[in-house]
Design a protein around this motif. Structure first.
Motif, short mmCIF file in Angstrom:
data_model
loop_
_atom_site.label_atom_id
_atom_site.label_comp_id
_atom_site.label_asym_id
_atom_site.label_seq_id
_atom_site.Cartn_x
_atom_site.Cartn_y
_atom_site.Cartn_z
N ALA A 140 0.82 -1.21 0.00
CA ALA A 140 0.00 0.00 0.00
C ALA A 140 0.85 1.26 0.00
CB ALA A 140 -0.92 0.00 1.22
N LEU A 141 2.12 1.16 0.45
CA LEU A 141 3.00 2.33 0.44
C LEU A 141 3.43 2.72 -0.97
CD1 LEU A 141 5.30 1.37 3.45
CD2 LEU A 141 3.57 3.18 3.41
N LYS A 142 3.31 1.79 -1.92
CA LYS A 142 3.76 2.05 -3.28
C LYS A 142 2.68 1.92 -4.33
CE LYS A 142 6.96 -1.12 -3.24
NZ LYS A 142 8.14 -1.92 -3.66
N THR A 143 1.45 1.61 -3.92
CA THR A 143 0.39 1.29 -4.89
C THR A 143 -0.84 2.12 -4.59
OG1 THR A 143 1.23 -0.98 -4.94
CG2 THR A 143 -0.91 -0.58 -5.96
N SER A 144 -1.50 2.57 -5.64
CA SER A 144 -2.77 3.28 -5.52
C SER A 144 -3.69 2.82 -6.64
CB SER A 144 -2.58 4.80 -5.57
OG SER A 144 -1.95 5.17 -6.79
N ALA A 145 -4.98 2.97 -6.43
CA ALA A 145 -5.98 2.54 -7.42
C ALA A 145 -7.11 3.56 -7.45
CB ALA A 145 -6.52 1.15 -7.08
N LEU A 146 -7.75 3.66 -8.60
CA LEU A 146 -8.89 4.56 -8.80
C LEU A 146 -10.14 3.72 -9.06
CD1 LEU A 146 -7.36 7.34 -11.08
CD2 LEU A 146 -8.13 7.62 -8.73
N TYR A 147 -11.23 4.10 -8.40
CA TYR A 147 -12.51 3.41 -8.55
C TYR A 147 -13.57 4.45 -8.90
CZ TYR A 147 -10.34 -0.55 -6.15
OH TYR A 147 -9.51 -1.58 -5.79
#
Length: 475
Positions: A140-147
């Protein structure tokens, strides 16, 4: 939420999310690894005070993560309706072969710990260099997602994970996935939108973004929450109380002997008999070797001896235990797990103390199970298995991690078999610690025994006079 169609705009927005949430997630990470805020101390505190402050850190956060995480273990997968569907989990299904190929027996724990720590973690399913479909975890420190709807959507519109951070003149790199393609992203910093560049744009093979979110808890605003962030204030309170205890223990836990009406002897020059003075012109006192084996006495009747009582430490200890009990209640962790105290508690009392933890684990399993089912569908689509890709009725099988003795379980299973008439093969899975491979071995052994019994019966019917020798030989 409506997103820009440009992959570059998606990359900029996803990097901005990492920048926005970075401080909060790093603070959570610091508390997980014992890098806590210092307790309150006077501004003019010396090095001794600061040493006690470092020793006052009592890091309870790893225990809050490990306790529910150690009860999460996927032990099998039961496919839903379809041509390959079975009523029982099978280690030879394509879904479980993908699980074993990805080595998720051991790697699944990291996904659960990440989700419980930060509130969410991710996995990415792709075809590897060897052509096999594998799934790996993403931090989670290096990853993001859009919904489009973060509270309800299970499929992200796009996702990005950082592979290397910027160092000096070298830009950072990241991977970006949308519904069809994968891109290589370079950037100078998370906050510098103008430095973001895109390369590639190859098809990743899935009909949707191949990144899956594992969220411990999600509210209707789409916000995720882990077990550490709500407990930071309680952890700081425990550290402050421990610091106060160490101060009292270091400076006030022993009696102080006092003498009034008597001046200490001073050092004198052996030749002149004059007092020896220090740099400030004050007489230098003689160091008195006083311990429990020596007595103090004075000839002057006006000299008085006394003592100052030590600071009682019981109140500090009680305050620490109270704060730990508050931590236990708020985190839904049994008090005996945190305090380590079990005295004259029956099995029923211990089970009642773990009810709250069991309910939390059941809630987390539901969300994580849905995420694993999406991973299996993604893997089936990449592998060209249409039935697995469209299987929305499959479900993962969680191992029963409750602490029960084998004798208790055997007695309960026997009553279920005799009193309720439940088939014995339907109770095999409830045996503590049994694995999917062992269940299949038992099934094969049962079929072998049935085959031998049928053969013996057929031979006995054919030659009834030799029934006993044949049965003995068959056995």
């Amino acid at each position: 939420m409506v997103f820009a169609a440009s992959p570059l705009a998606l990359a900029q927005e996803l990097l901005a999310i990492l920048h926005r949430d970075g401080d909060r997630l790093r603070r959570i990470d610091d508390y997980l690894h014992g890098r806590h805020s210092d307790p309150y101390m006077p501004p003019q505190a010396d090095d001794e005070y600061r040493l006690l402050a470092r020793r006052a850190v009592s890091n309870w956060m790893p225990l809050l993560v490990s306790t529910p995480a150690q009860a999460l273990y996927v032990d099998g997968y039961r496919p839903g309706s379809g041509t390959s569907a079975t009523s029982e989990p099978d280690s030879e299904t394509p879904e479980w072969e993908h699980w074993q190929r990805s080595r998720l027996d051991g790697r699944q724990a990291a996904v659960y710990r990440g989700a419980l720590t930060y509130g969410h973690a991710f996995t990415m399913t792709e075809r590897g260099r060897s052509g096999d479909v594998i799934t790996r975890g993403l931090s989670a420190l290096k990853t993001s997602a859009l919904y489009e709807d973060p509270a309800n959507d299970h499929t992200p519109h796009a996702a990005l994970t950082v592979t290397t951070w910027p160092q000096g003149d070298q830009p950072g790199t990241a991977r970006l996935w949308d519904a069809k393609r994968e891109y290589v992203v370079t950037f100078r910093s998370l906050s510098d939108e103008k430095s973001v560049r895109l390369q590639g744009g190859t098809l990743h093979g899935s009909s949707e973004c191949p990144v899956t979110r594992f969220a411990a808890w999600v509210d209707l605003e789409g916000r995720t929450l882990g077990v550490i962030e709500p407990m930071i204030c309680v952890q700081d309170r425990i550290n402050q109380t421990v610091f106060d205890l160490l101060l009292a223990q270091s400076y006030g836990s022993t009696k102080v002997r006092t003498v009034t009406g008597m001046a200490p002897p001073v050092q004198r020059d052996p030749e002149t008999g004059e007092p020896v003075l220090d740099a400030q012109g004050n007489p230098i006192p003689v160091r008195i070797n006083h311990n429990s084996r020596r007595f103090l006495f004075a000839e002057d009747p006006d000299v008085k001896f006394g003592s100052l009582d030590e600071t009682p430490l019981g109140g500090f200890i009680d305050s620490i235990e109270m704060s730990i009990r508050h931590l236990s209640a708020l985190a839904q962790v049994p008090p005996q797990t945190i305090l380590g105290q079990i005295a004259n508690l029956s099995a029923e009392a211990l089970q009642a103390a773990e009810v709250s933890l069991s309910r939390m684990i059941s809630e987390v399993r539901t969300g994580f199970g849905e995420s694993w089912e999406r991973v299996f569908r993604l893997a089936g689509e990449l592998a060209g298995n249409a039935s697995s890709a469209e299987d929305f009725r499959g479900e993962v099988v969680w191992r029963d991690m409750e602490s029960r003795s084998l004798a208790q379980s055997a007695d309960a299973l026997g009553k279920l078999r005799t009193q309720l008439g439940i088939p014995e093969r339907g109770l095999w899975r409830r045996v503590p610690g049994v694995t999917q491979t062992e269940l299949e071995d038992w099934e094969q052994m049962r079929e072998d025994d049935d085959s031998v019994g049928q053969l013996a019966g057929a031979l006995n019917r054919a030659t009834p006079e030799d029934a006993a020798p044949i049965e003995k030989a068959a056995a």
